[in-house]
Design an enzyme around this catalytic site. Structure first.
Site, PDB file in Angstrom:
ATOM      1  CE  LYS A 196      -0.764   0.448   4.996  1.00  0.00           C
ATOM      2  NZ  LYS A 196      -0.055   1.702   5.206  1.00  0.00           N
ATOM      3  CB  THR A 197       4.073   2.221   1.628  1.00  0.00           C
ATOM      4  OG1 THR A 197       3.593   1.873   2.930  1.00  0.00           O
ATOM      5  CG2 THR A 197       4.915   3.475   1.721  1.00  0.00           C
ATOM      6  CG  ASP A 217      -0.963   5.083   5.224  1.00  0.00           C
ATOM      7  OD1 ASP A 217      -1.623   4.101   4.841  1.00  0.00           O
ATOM      8  OD2 ASP A 217       0.225   5.005   5.596  1.00  0.00           O
ATOM      9  CD  GLU A 218      -1.852   1.926   8.570  1.00  0.00           C
ATOM     10  OE1 GLU A 218      -2.912   1.270   8.654  1.00  0.00           O
ATOM     11  OE2 GLU A 218      -0.747   1.394   8.449  1.00  0.00           O
ATOM     12  CD  GLN A 269      -2.921  -4.826   8.680  1.00  0.00           C
ATOM     13  OE1 GLN A 269      -1.904  -4.523   9.302  1.00  0.00           O
ATOM     14  NE2 GLN A 269      -2.941  -4.923   7.369  1.00  0.00           N
ATOM     15  NE  ARG A 290       2.013  -7.360  11.188  1.00  0.00           N
ATOM     16  CZ  ARG A 290       1.680  -6.618  10.149  1.00  0.00           C
ATOM     17  NH1 ARG A 290       2.515  -5.711   9.694  1.00  0.00           N
ATOM     18  NH2 ARG A 290       0.530  -6.798   9.528  1.00  0.00           N
TER      19      ARG A 290
END
Length: 777
Positions: A34-35, A226-227, A257, A615
């Site tokens: 996504k970044t 973002d987020e 998340q 993770r």
């Protein structure tokens, strides 16, 4: 140049990058890039003629903002990237407020109070209002005010809301609204805003001054967030207001998340995004580039159990990889030793670095067992987001009391705790005691013992308090002569009032401090059990303090960055590691006991587990203990429901007796059924249509059957099975003490002992009938 970057994206990533105008939501699964999508989208907007001054990008951490800005600079050049309005919500809105502060009556150079500044101010207000600090605890009051501000409940709104006032009255804080009013007034008078004001005042600015709103709507023609799943109500309203004119808004996030509800994050912001704007384009980034197929599909298994979610199917083209390994330990101490031993073996077998491993836990207190086990194996580690266990204030406080029991002349320990918890012995008194001690060449404690014979110009009340302290320490010394370290430490935490003091703070931080003291007691109990195998050891306080002193020396930073990462799962969000251990997977621990009362709380815990699992890149371990010390008592634990929610096809159970019904525990004493005639038993149950298979003595056992460890026994014959293999010079591994060399072996049968020099911990003499040794060479 920008086209080269677009061409490197997959089809799903390319679509939101290419779309220029209109509202869009990008649902980005874990590890889906996504970044990269955000940075290439911003660079593409600029290449299509959008002025960099007209782009606003909001992130949740300064680190994320710096990383994105650097990537954009690599594509479009540093000068253009500098013009972007990019940063955290608080940093961007502070910039706007400084430009418009006069409209709200603030100077443009207003101060931003941090948490400590706010706590000090609230403490002063509580004192001035002559309120009871045990009822109006400053940190708790600040937390309450913070939640009001983030919910846009101003002082005026508070006094117009009868329910809020009644709720505070019910919690015995009827003056909380007055404190809130005073706090806001004092901040304003000082030309200061706190962190929450940066959002609250931005909302006020945009709502009260339409010309300011129009100005920033015109400036921020393209907005990226973002987020987005982590936004609270206040942030949501600001973004909604700024984007309302052009509606060129792109939000990126993953509802799976969303794990910050305790900070005010509202998952409905992302779930309801399509209702807030017309003709919303939804894009899904579902290909995971990070993790193996087994990990990705197991994570999907987990999150599918949540009812509140957006539809997506995360997949990966990566290899299947290893199955997720599940390990059951008898106790939490053994769990730590398993994790440390596995890291040690993996490092040796695969030539790995420490930095490739992460240990994730639900609460900070769990780090103690992991730290102890890693130290014994001489494996360097780093605690993220907090202090190493033995460096935490509340742990040091308890240890200083215990140090005084062994050595009342320990002045560093004495000065630390003589007035904690507060007992009316101030700094002036301590200074007088110090001067007298230096004059008479005695310790401060000895001066206190003879306080009646020395004229220090202290009043009778102060002298009584000093004598009471001396009497208390001496009473601990008497107990120490007859009891083990756990009994004494438990008594000290209660008698000194340490636990009662910490219980006054009901904030998450206060609860964590109590959990840490509980974990210290658990560690002492575990230490005592381990001392049984050392010849001459009795689990005394002095033995434990020696062990801790060595531990705290090893905590010191050597400047080596190659360390195992230890952190809570909340801190791990956004990070990735090749090998991940998720520990403490037990009911009431993970999921937390505090999150089992509502579906929404349980679903947040499940999302937290999803974050933990995703993770891992190559290998994930899930560990739990059958019993865990709680305030020094061994309490049975039940495996977490999250393990059962993963399909067995993705799991490998490391314990020989582990089966799909591992959660079953016998509910009665099986001895009541008498002995079993084993001659009548078949070795395996035949399946339908299959003749029973008999195992001949020539056949090799299945590879899944693990060789059992030698049985510890007082019987010389059993002891000799293993002892005969040991000799002087052997290099051995011990679960608690790590690697060592055998210097001497003496005795026979059940009394046989080995003198071993360990790399960490020095020379110890172990009774071999108890010691669990592994021969390395």
């Amino acid at each position: 140049m920008i086209q080269d970057h677009i061409n490197k994206l997959n089809e799903a990533q390319r679509a939101p990058v290419i779309q220029k105008d209109g509202p869009m939501i990008v649902i980005a699964g874990a590890g889906s890039g996504k970044t990269r999508v955000l940075t290439v989208r911003i660079a593409n907007l600029m290449s299509q003629g959008v002025d960099s001054f007209n782009i606003l990008a909001l992130t949740f951490t300064n680190k994320a903002a710096r990383e994105m800005k650097k990537r954009i600079a690599d594509i479009v050049g540093t000068n253009e990237a500098k013009n972007l309005w990019m940063g955290t919500f608080h940093s961007v809105f502070a910039r706007i407020l400084r430009s418009e502060a006069d409209k709200l009556g603030y100077p443009s150079n207003f101060t931003i109070y941090d948490t400590q500044d706010s706590v000090r101010l609230i403490s002063a207000i509580i004192k001035e209002m002559q309120l009871d600090r045990d009822v109006y605890k400053p940190k708790q009051v600040l937390g309450r005010i913070s939640s009001y501000k983030n919910s846009l409940i101003t002082v005026k709104a508070y006094f117009n809301n009868q329910e809020l006032q009644e709720a505070d009255a019910m919690s015995k804080k009827p003056r909380l609204g007055d404190i809130y009013q005073n706090y806001v007034d004092r901040c304003f008078k000082s030309g200061a805003m706190d962190f929450d004001d940066l959002l609250l005042k931005t909302n006020e600015l945009l709502n009260r001054f339409p010309e300011v709103l129009a100005k920033y709507q015109d400036r921020f023609r393209y907005i990226l967030v973002d987020e987005y799943q982590d936004t609270n109500h206040s942030q949501y309203l600001i973004v909604r207001a700024l984007s309302d004119r052009f509606q060129n808004i792109c939000v990126v996030g993953d509802d799976a998340q969303s794990i910050y509800a305790f900070r005010g994050a509202n998952i409905n912001n992302i779930l309801n995004f399509q209702k807030d704007y017309d003709n919303v384009q939804m894009y899904r980034l579902e290909q995971n580039y990070r993790s193996s197929k087994n990990i990705v599909e197991a994570a999907n298994n987990i999150i599918d159990k949540n009812k509140t979610k957006l539809d997506k199917i995360v997949w990966t083209a990566n290899d299947d990889g290893e199955k997720i390994k599940v390990h059951r330990s008898i106790t939490d101490g053994e769990e730590g030793r398993f994790v440390a031993a596995t890291i040690f073996e993996q490092k040796m077998n695969k030539q790995l670095n420490n930095g490739q491993f992460a240990i994730l836990y639900r609460t900070n207190a769990q780090s103690r067992a992991m730290e102890d086990a890693l130290r014994k194996r001489d494996i360097p580690y780093r605690i993220y987001g907090g202090l190493s266990f033995y460096q935490r204030k509340e742990i040091k406080d308890v240890l200083c009391y215990l140090r005084l029991v062994i050595n009342p002349k320990d002045e560093e320990a004495l000065i630390r705790v003589i007035n904690y918890p507060a007992r009316g012995i101030g700094n002036t008194t301590i200074e007088k005691l110090t001067v007298a001690a230096n004059h008479f060449k005695r310790s401060i404690f000895e001066v206190m013992e003879h306080i009646d014979k020395i004229d220090l110009k202290l009043n009778a009340g102060t002298k009584n308090k000093l004598q009471d302290f001396v009497t208390m320490i001496k009473s601990f010394q008497v107990i120490n002569e007859n009891q083990d370290a756990f009994y004494l430490a438990d008594h000290v935490t209660k008698k000194t009032g340490l636990v009662q003091e910490l219980k006054k703070d009901a904030t998450p931080e206060g609860i964590a401090r109590i959990e840490n003291i509980e974990e210290l007691l658990n560690g002492i109990k575990d230490f005592i059990e381990g001392q049984k195998e050392i010849d001459g050891a009795r689990g005394a306080l002095s033995e434990f303090l020696e062990d801790v002193a060595l531990a705290t020396d090893l905590d010191k930073d050597t400047g080596d960055d190659d360390r195992v990462a230890l952190m809570t799962i909340h801190l791990a969000k956004g990070l990735e590691f090749p090998y991940v251990f998720i520990v403490g997977l037990e009911e009431d621990l993970f999921p937390s006991a505090m999150s089992l009362s509502t579906r929404s709380d349980l679903e947040e815990e499940r999302r937290l587990f999803y974050v933990a699992l995703t993770r891992a890149e190559h290998q994930a371990y899930l560990t739990y203990a059958q019993s865990r010390y709680r305030w020094g008592k061994l309490v049975d634990s039940e495996p977490s429901r999250f393990i059962e929610e993963i399909d067995d096809v993705f799991l490998e159970y490391l314990n020989p007796s582990e089966t799909s019904n591992y959660r079953y525990k016998p509910m009665m004493d099986i001895d009541i059924f008498g002995d079993i005639d084993k001659s009548k038993l078949r070795l395996s149950k035949p399946t339908a249509g299959t003749p029973p298979k008999h195992l001949s003595y020539d056949e090799k056992p299945s590879v899944n059957i693990r060789k059992l460890k030698p049985v510890s026994s007082n019987s010389p014959s059993n002891a000799n099975l293993f002892d005969s293999k040991l000799s002087v010079g052997n290099i051995v591994m011990h679960e608690r003490f790590g690697k060592g060399e055998i210097l001497n072996i003496e005795g026979v049968g059940g009394d046989k002992k080995a003198e071993i020099r360990f790399d960490v911990g020095g020379i110890k003499k172990l009774l071999l009938r108890f010691a669990k040794l592994q021969i390395l060479g």
